[in-house]
Design a protein around this motif. Sequence first.
Motif, PDB file in Angstrom:
ATOM      1  N   VAL A 137      61.964  32.568  24.575  1.00 33.55           N
ATOM      2  CA  VAL A 137      60.909  31.213  24.340  1.00 33.55           C
ATOM      3  C   VAL A 137      60.467  31.739  22.936  1.00 33.55           C
ATOM      4  N   MET A 138      60.371  32.834  22.505  1.00 33.66           N
ATOM      5  CA  MET A 138      59.780  33.293  21.193  1.00 33.66           C
ATOM      6  C   MET A 138      60.628  32.490  19.900  1.00 33.66           C
ATOM      7  N   LYS A 139      61.773  32.908  20.263  1.00 32.57           N
ATOM      8  CA  LYS A 139      62.769  32.317  19.400  1.00 32.57           C
ATOM      9  C   LYS A 139      63.169  30.639  19.266  1.00 32.57           C
ATOM     10  N   LEU A 140      62.529  30.102  20.232  1.00 29.72           N
ATOM     11  CA  LEU A 140      62.841  28.748  20.180  1.00 29.72           C
ATOM     12  C   LEU A 140      61.620  27.914  19.227  1.00 29.72           C
ATOM     13  N   PRO A 142      58.395  26.222  18.224  1.00 29.72           N
ATOM     14  CA  PRO A 142      57.218  26.146  19.142  1.00 29.72           C
ATOM     15  C   PRO A 142      56.834  24.928  19.762  1.00 29.72           C
ATOM     16  N   ARG A 143      57.329  23.694  19.325  1.00 30.33           N
ATOM     17  CA  ARG A 143      57.033  22.393  20.151  1.00 30.33           C
ATOM     18  C   ARG A 143      57.977  22.333  21.394  1.00 30.33           C
ATOM     19  N   GLN A 144      59.305  22.847  21.476  1.00 29.95           N
ATOM     20  CA  GLN A 144      60.343  23.062  22.398  1.00 29.95           C
ATOM     21  C   GLN A 144      59.702  24.224  23.394  1.00 29.95           C
ATOM     22  N   SER A 145      59.248  25.235  23.125  1.00 35.02           N
ATOM     23  CA  SER A 145      58.468  26.419  23.762  1.00 35.02           C
ATOM     24  C   SER A 145      57.521  26.002  24.417  1.00 35.02           C
ATOM     25  N   THR A 161      53.775  34.373  28.569  1.00 34.74           N
ATOM     26  CA  THR A 161      52.575  33.933  27.303  1.00 34.74           C
ATOM     27  C   THR A 161      51.951  35.222  27.163  1.00 34.74           C
ATOM     28  N   ARG A 162      51.578  36.351  28.289  1.00 35.82           N
ATOM     29  CA  ARG A 162      51.104  37.325  28.095  1.00 35.82           C
ATOM     30  C   ARG A 162      52.211  38.185  27.408  1.00 35.82           C
ATOM     31  N   ILE A 163      53.156  38.320  27.459  1.00 33.67           N
ATOM     32  CA  ILE A 163      54.206  38.962  27.040  1.00 33.67           C
ATOM     33  C   ILE A 163      54.447  38.804  25.606  1.00 33.67           C
ATOM     34  N   ILE A 164      54.685  37.605  25.340  1.00 30.03           N
ATOM     35  CA  ILE A 164      54.515  37.112  23.871  1.00 30.03           C
ATOM     36  C   ILE A 164      53.360  37.427  23.004  1.00 30.03           C
ATOM     37  N   SER A 166      51.283  40.015  23.708  1.00 27.14           N
ATOM     38  CA  SER A 166      51.118  41.263  23.457  1.00 27.14           C
ATOM     39  C   SER A 166      52.066  42.013  22.494  1.00 27.14           C
ATOM     40  N   ALA A 167      53.472  41.148  22.341  1.00 28.84           N
ATOM     41  CA  ALA A 167      54.243  41.468  21.307  1.00 28.84           C
ATOM     42  C   ALA A 167      53.943  41.419  19.927  1.00 28.84           C
TER      43      ALA A 167
END
Length: 177
Positions: A137-140, A142-145, A161-164, A166-167
């Motif tokens: 999801v992070m590599k897609l 932003p609109r598509q994510s 969302t929490r994982i993204i 914190s990363a």
Amino acid sequence: MTTGTTTSTLLRRLALPFAAVVMLAIPGAYAEERPVIMTTKASADEIREFCTNIADAARDQRYLLQKKELEDLQKGVDERIKTLEARRAEYEDWLKRRNDFLKSAEANLVEIYRKMKPDAAASQLAALDPEIASAIVMKLPPRQSSTILGEMPADKAAMLTRIIASASDANTSKDPS
């Protein structure tokens, strides 16, 4: 045949085996006789002088033997180092090919999800491991994510969302332990 003749014949027949047994039983019967060389009695000073004279030669010989042993050990260590270096080179080559494959696979995987419809991508990502799904999801774009996260169940979307978050947090330790 008389008794005297029988006895002498019997003695002659037994004499040879008896002589052989006697010769075998006597120690050194067949041993070569060597002359014993008697030397004059050496004094303690002469013995000490002799030992002193050969001490340097004995020490040198001992050092040569130790040097040869060390050289042999060094050759063994050098051979093992060559073997380890060859194995390390093989491992580095394998690791490079693996990393290249993973980069290619990752790029292709992200491209697959980018081309998917958001509802299909959402259901697929919801079934994946949350860390893998959040990485995709992070590599897609932003609109598509955001569209995909909107299609997901709320609890799964919140976890991703929490994982993204914190990363991307600079205060988060890079060491997971």
